[in-house]
Design a protein around this motif. Structure first.
Motif, short mmCIF file in Angstrom:
data_model
loop_
_atom_site.label_atom_id
_atom_site.label_comp_id
_atom_site.label_asym_id
_atom_site.label_seq_id
_atom_site.Cartn_x
_atom_site.Cartn_y
_atom_site.Cartn_z
N CYS A 15 0.86 -1.27 -0.07
CA CYS A 15 -0.07 0.06 -0.04
C CYS A 15 0.83 1.41 -0.01
O CYS A 15 2.07 1.21 0.59
N PRO A 16 0.67 2.34 -0.51
CA PRO A 16 1.35 3.59 -0.43
C PRO A 16 1.79 3.82 1.01
O PRO A 16 0.97 3.62 1.96
N GLY A 17 2.78 4.15 1.21
CA GLY A 17 3.55 4.18 2.58
C GLY A 17 4.07 2.97 3.21
O GLY A 17 4.79 3.28 4.35
N ASP A 18 3.87 1.99 2.71
CA ASP A 18 4.30 0.80 3.54
C ASP A 18 5.76 0.74 3.72
O ASP A 18 6.43 0.60 4.63
N VAL A 19 6.60 1.44 2.72
CA VAL A 19 8.01 1.08 2.80
C VAL A 19 8.71 2.25 3.78
O VAL A 19 9.42 1.98 4.50
N SER A 20 8.17 3.41 3.67
CA SER A 20 8.49 4.39 4.86
C SER A 20 8.03 3.96 5.94
O SER A 20 8.83 4.13 6.98
N ALA A 21 6.94 3.42 6.18
CA ALA A 21 6.40 2.77 7.66
C ALA A 21 7.44 1.68 8.06
O ALA A 21 7.72 1.90 9.51
N ALA A 22 7.82 0.81 7.01
CA ALA A 22 8.86 -0.02 7.35
C ALA A 22 10.26 0.44 7.86
O ALA A 22 11.00 0.04 8.72
N VAL A 23 10.61 1.46 7.33
CA VAL A 23 11.81 2.13 7.48
C VAL A 23 11.45 2.74 8.93
O VAL A 23 12.66 2.53 9.90
N ARG A 24 10.52 3.35 9.15
CA ARG A 24 10.19 4.22 10.40
C ARG A 24 10.19 2.96 11.50
O ARG A 24 10.76 3.26 12.81
N LEU A 25 9.59 1.99 11.52
CA LEU A 25 9.40 0.86 12.58
C LEU A 25 10.97 0.34 12.60
O LEU A 25 11.23 -0.09 13.85
N TRP A 26 11.68 -0.01 11.80
CA TRP A 26 12.93 -0.48 11.99
C TRP A 26 13.84 0.22 12.69
O TRP A 26 14.64 0.03 13.63
N LYS A 27 13.76 1.71 12.36
CA LYS A 27 14.58 2.55 12.93
C LYS A 27 14.22 2.79 14.41
O LYS A 27 14.86 2.83 15.31
N ASP A 28 12.90 2.74 14.79
CA ASP A 28 12.32 2.99 15.84
C ASP A 28 12.82 1.77 16.85
O ASP A 28 13.23 1.78 18.11
N TYR A 29 12.93 0.54 16.29
CA TYR A 29 13.35 -0.75 16.99
C TYR A 29 14.78 -0.64 17.30
O TYR A 29 15.09 -0.81 18.35
N VAL A 30 15.59 -0.39 16.36
CA VAL A 30 17.06 -0.25 16.75
C VAL A 30 17.54 0.54 17.60
O VAL A 30 18.51 0.56 18.04
N HIS A 31 16.73 1.61 17.73
CA HIS A 31 17.07 2.79 18.60
C HIS A 31 16.54 2.50 20.14
O HIS A 31 16.88 3.33 20.96
N ARG A 32 15.88 1.51 20.24
CA ARG A 32 15.48 1.28 21.60
C ARG A 32 16.77 0.74 22.34
O ARG A 32 17.66 0.40 22.05
N PRO A 33 16.57 1.12 24.00
CA PRO A 33 17.56 0.47 24.64
C PRO A 33 17.64 -0.94 24.71
O PRO A 33 17.04 -1.61 24.51
#
Length: 90
Positions: A15-33
């Motif tokens: 769907c439109p925006g799926d790739v940017s949402a995936a990047v954002r989700l992965w970014k949020d995950y790797v920056h977790r403590p």
């Protein structure tokens, strides 16, 4: 960005925006403590069911990188590679 937009329009599973949402989700995950990452590994994270699984997002990014042209894939790979480096940091 345009090639990702075209890919999202052309593929029925995206769907439109799926790739940017995936990047954002992965970014949020790797920056977790680290302690939270360890808890996710030990007990699983129940929030992934409602908010998205970061590992599924990372798998989607791999699939998208294979579907893009070499130049666009290289650019996306650079972004994802920086995030992977944060995750792999000791």
């Amino acid at each position: 960005m345009y090639e990702i937009f075209r890919l999202e329009q052309a593929r029925s599973r995206l769907c439109p925006g799926d790739v940017s949402a995936a990047v954002r989700l992965w970014k949020d995950y790797v920056h977790r403590p680290e302690r939270l990452l360890w808890q996710d590994y030990e007990w699983d994270d129940v929030h992934w069911q409602c908010c998205g699984d970061p590992f599924e997002a990372r798998a989607l990014l791999d699939t998208v990188m294979r579907a893009l042209s070499p130049r666009s894939a290289r650019r996306l790979r650079a972004v994802v590679g920086r995030l992977d480096a944060v995750r792999d940091r000791p």
